[in-house]
Design an enzyme around this catalytic site. Structure first.
Site, PDB file in Angstrom:
ATOM      1  N   THR A   1       0.837  -1.258  -0.195  1.00 20.36           N
ATOM      2  CA  THR A   1       0.019   0.097   0.026  1.00 20.36           C
ATOM      3  C   THR A   1       0.983   1.095  -0.043  1.00 20.36           C
ATOM      4  O   THR A   1       1.377   1.417  -0.831  1.00 20.36           O
ATOM      5  CB  THR A   1      -0.985   0.099   1.230  1.00 20.36           C
ATOM      6  OG1 THR A   1      -0.187   0.023   2.467  1.00 20.36           O
ATOM      7  CG2 THR A   1      -2.163  -1.155   0.875  1.00 20.36           C
TER       8      THR A   1
ATOM      9  N   ASN B   1      -0.400  10.603   6.547  1.00 16.08           N
ATOM     10  CA  ASN B   1      -1.693  10.199   7.225  1.00 16.08           C
ATOM     11  C   ASN B   1      -2.701  11.480   7.362  1.00 16.08           C
ATOM     12  O   ASN B   1      -3.846  11.154   7.715  1.00 16.08           O
ATOM     13  CB  ASN B   1      -1.300   9.635   8.354  1.00 16.08           C
ATOM     14  CG  ASN B   1      -0.653   8.172   8.280  1.00 16.08           C
ATOM     15  OD1 ASN B   1      -1.585   7.495   7.774  1.00 16.08           O
ATOM     16  ND2 ASN B   1       0.471   7.936   8.549  1.00 16.08           N
TER      17      ASN B   1
ATOM     18  N   THR C   1      -7.307  10.845   0.260  1.00 17.50           N
ATOM     19  CA  THR C   1      -7.699  11.722  -0.848  1.00 17.50           C
ATOM     20  C   THR C   1      -6.494  11.905  -1.761  1.00 17.50           C
ATOM     21  O   THR C   1      -5.622  11.117  -1.727  1.00 17.50           O
ATOM     22  CB  THR C   1      -7.971  13.153  -0.326  1.00 17.50           C
ATOM     23  OG1 THR C   1      -7.161  13.608   0.762  1.00 17.50           O
ATOM     24  CG2 THR C   1      -9.438  13.012   0.278  1.00 17.50           C
TER      25      THR C   1
ATOM     26  N   THR D   1      -2.189  -3.537  10.757  1.00 17.98           N
ATOM     27  CA  THR D   1      -1.757  -3.656   9.273  1.00 17.98           C
ATOM     28  C   THR D   1      -0.758  -4.166   8.516  1.00 17.98           C
ATOM     29  O   THR D   1       0.227  -3.447   7.928  1.00 17.98           O
ATOM     30  CB  THR D   1      -2.274  -2.193   8.601  1.00 17.98           C
ATOM     31  OG1 THR D   1      -3.341  -1.832   9.159  1.00 17.98           O
ATOM     32  CG2 THR D   1      -2.051  -2.193   7.095  1.00 17.98           C
TER      33      THR D   1
END
EC number: 2.3.1.35
Lengths: 408, 408
Positions: free
Chosen positions: A158, A403, A408, A195
């Site tokens: 990611t 973060n 967006t 995560t």
């Protein structure tokens, strides 16, 4: 310390163990054109084990994977990035089951042969048309070459900047056994499997119980000892698959070569865990905290994790500031027994506190050390012999930048 | 909700209650020319109570203050900023006792009449020559005017940007009683009294036990419900002094006006606590988290604190990003009972999650709301009726900047 019982395989990867193929592609879940769908496939039914996040809110794929793992074997794991499929209700659960059945159909397997993993944004439904066409294209992308492993490694990332992989061989009954792993991490990393996704492959012959037990104990000392930001995700899992295609007697803790296998397995976990910490969101430096002299190992673990999780310590390391006051303040608030009069602290080679008293030290030398890319913090409590090591990273402007606007 | 039982005193301050004087000056402990030494003095022996940091490593002044408080009364508290006098060994302890005796000598009091508090850098010895000359100059600076309170307020600040004070009156036995407070906070703020100093004054007539009990319970719902960065300092204390110069029957929980007094006292604590959170290092916004529907209040507190302490939530709020996924992930990892199917979340007036399912919402409206200077996050767990409120702030570039080089 004796010699290592394992041999590091340079450029070894998740398909190095016998019986494994992998691959990855871009199906449109990420906004960029990076890979976002990947698969690891075993040519035979693999003995499989997993550990999961401790978060009470768990993503849909974890339910599906738990279901598939009921019989202790797997043929494949399908993974997407870009969308966590978490907090997506009944529809999310259906979607995760659909990912499983679509993958099974493409590879001529039954649904229960497939594990599912997801990572990315929480609370948005998967674009299933894209997942569907992605899975349809997977068979053409799967192989046993280094490029296949690389395509898989890219598909699970990611905000990670680099892929994480490791591979070793060990000798069991005189024959080679290979152990490999790939992982992703970056943000929301915290002890107890936050995560991160990790995938281990091996060609060892091993029982399900032995593999599960080894995965759990190796995780406790590696993946559960890293933190980036103290947050624990809804999606984490570490999955291990053993093809059994190596040539040796079945591995259990009673096998004479068990220690060699366990050591090699733990080494791969440790390399991946440290790589995740070093690649924490915005991180400039890997921080390794070693606590010794605690009342027990569990106390040492709690104290090491408190230090590595302190925003003040992490900020000071970013600023290359030998601010040991923040380290001892973290030691004190960990909630474990500490003798306020007997704490030693060293930052790399520089002793800064002895028996809880500040030592004069060379600020220039400290600055030079702290500007390196790996920082060691050693704390000796002088109570008993409990010890632990934890890994983390510095807190930087880039962490905040990443973060502040992740969606967006 | 009925009417408030207290009246807010605009511009009221720590010397508003009868019997108190205060003052502050610069003696050279801070590198700038800001005040760094302050005193609150009571004209008569004040009934006194205190709560302290839970950190196992405690600074020298706390030991001295505990000693002075053994008889339950105080005449004064002397405070320095710029140096925490923590981790300074035997010498630091001697220095704290010397601060106490020097102050006693200047004001013709006995040593046990004086409490001592310090805040600032850890691990450096106090420059006692400067403390000595500062204390010698204190008597000329002490008074009962607003400027005196202001000089004290300034003297206790470190990286704080604004002073924190509050004042109310309540009616007891038909007569007015005044309650005031001043505090400093900023970094290393975390539930259980982390780097904050708070000073409460009142002219109430109250027993030591009643004051101690009220201070503890008010702290639990106010100062212990704020966090800036999850770190707990070695130096925190909240000290309350009651001069007894108001005209009423002694206050105990059985007194008919106890509730009015307790409500006014808690209000002052809450104003100070919120002011500390809003002025967290680098903070742009105050975040107020309300958790309802938990199994019990303690669960609600733990969950509220986990949300407010999450670096991911804090970064998202800095970025004005309605990333509720991070909020529910924090709910899930708090380690308290949560029903994964029944969580509601609202960000200000905007409902974003209902029964754990995402609601469509107007991103523009959310952005506009999140750009305000106070953000409310409301979580309803729909289990039972436990509730709690916690306060914190966003995580900004400035937090990292301030903490990357605090010592230098």
């Amino acid at each position: 310390m004796g010699q290592n019982k394992y041999t590091i395989v340079e450029h070894g990867n998740i398909v190095s163990p016998k019986g494994f193929q992998a691959g990855g592609l871009h199906c449109g879940l990420k906004k960029t054109d990076r890979n976002d769908l990947g698969l690891v496939l075993c040519d035979v039914p693999a003995v499989a084990a997993a550990v999961y996040t401790t978060n009470a809110i768990q993503a849909a794929p974890l339910k599906v994977t738990r279901d598939s793992l009921q019989n202790g074997t797997l043929r494949a794991v399908v993974v997407n990035s870009g969308n966590a499929n978490a907090c997506t209700g009944k529809q999310g659960e259906e979607d995760a089951y659909t990912m499983r059945s679509l993958t099974a159909a493409q590879f001529g397997l039954s649904a229960e042969d497939i594990a599912v993993a997801s990572t990315g944004v929480i609370g948005e439904l998967l674009k299933m048309d894209r997942v569907d066409s992605g899975i349809a294209n997977l068979p053409g992308q799967i192989g046993g070459k280094p490029e296949s492993a690389e395509a898989f490694n890219q598909a699970i990332l990611t905000t990670d900047l680099v892929k994480k992989e490791a591979c070793v061989t060990v000798t069991v009954d005189g024959n080679p056994v290979t152990i490999a792993g790939a992982a992703k991490g970056s943000g929301m990393i915290h002890p107890n499997m936050a995560t991160m996704l990790g995938f281990m492959t091996t060609d060892a012959v091993i029982s399900h119980d032995a593999l599960q037990q080894l995965l759990r104990s190796a995780t406790d000392l590696t993946f559960n000892m890293i933190t980036v930001d103290g947050d624990t995700s809804t999606n984490d899992m570490l999955l291990a698959m053993a093809s059994g295609l190596a040539d040796h007697q079945v591995l259990t803790p009673e096998h004479k070569d068990w220690d060699a296998f366990a050591e090699g397995f733990s080494y791969v976990c440790r390399v991946l865990a440290k790589a995740i910490a070093r690649d924490g969101e915005g991180a400039k430096r890997l921080i390794e905290v070693t606590v010794t002299g605690a009342e027990c190992d569990s106390d040492a673990q709690a104290i090491a994790k408190t230090i590595i999780g302190s925003s003040l310590v992490k900020s000071a390391m970013f600023g290359a500031d030998a601010n040991w006051g923040r380290i001892i303040a973290a030691v004190g608030r960990a909630g474990r027994p500490v003798n306020p009069e007997t704490v030693d602290i060293a930052i790399g080679p520089i002793a800064v506190l002895e028996q809880s008293r500040p030592l004069p030290f060379d600020e220039e030398a400290a600055l030079a050390y702290l500007q390196g890319d790996t920082i060691h913090i050693d704390v000796d409590l002088h109570i008993a012999s409990g010890s632990a090591v934890a890994w983390g990273c510095d807190l930087t402007y880039d962490y905040v930048r990443i973060n502040a606007a992740y969606r967006t």
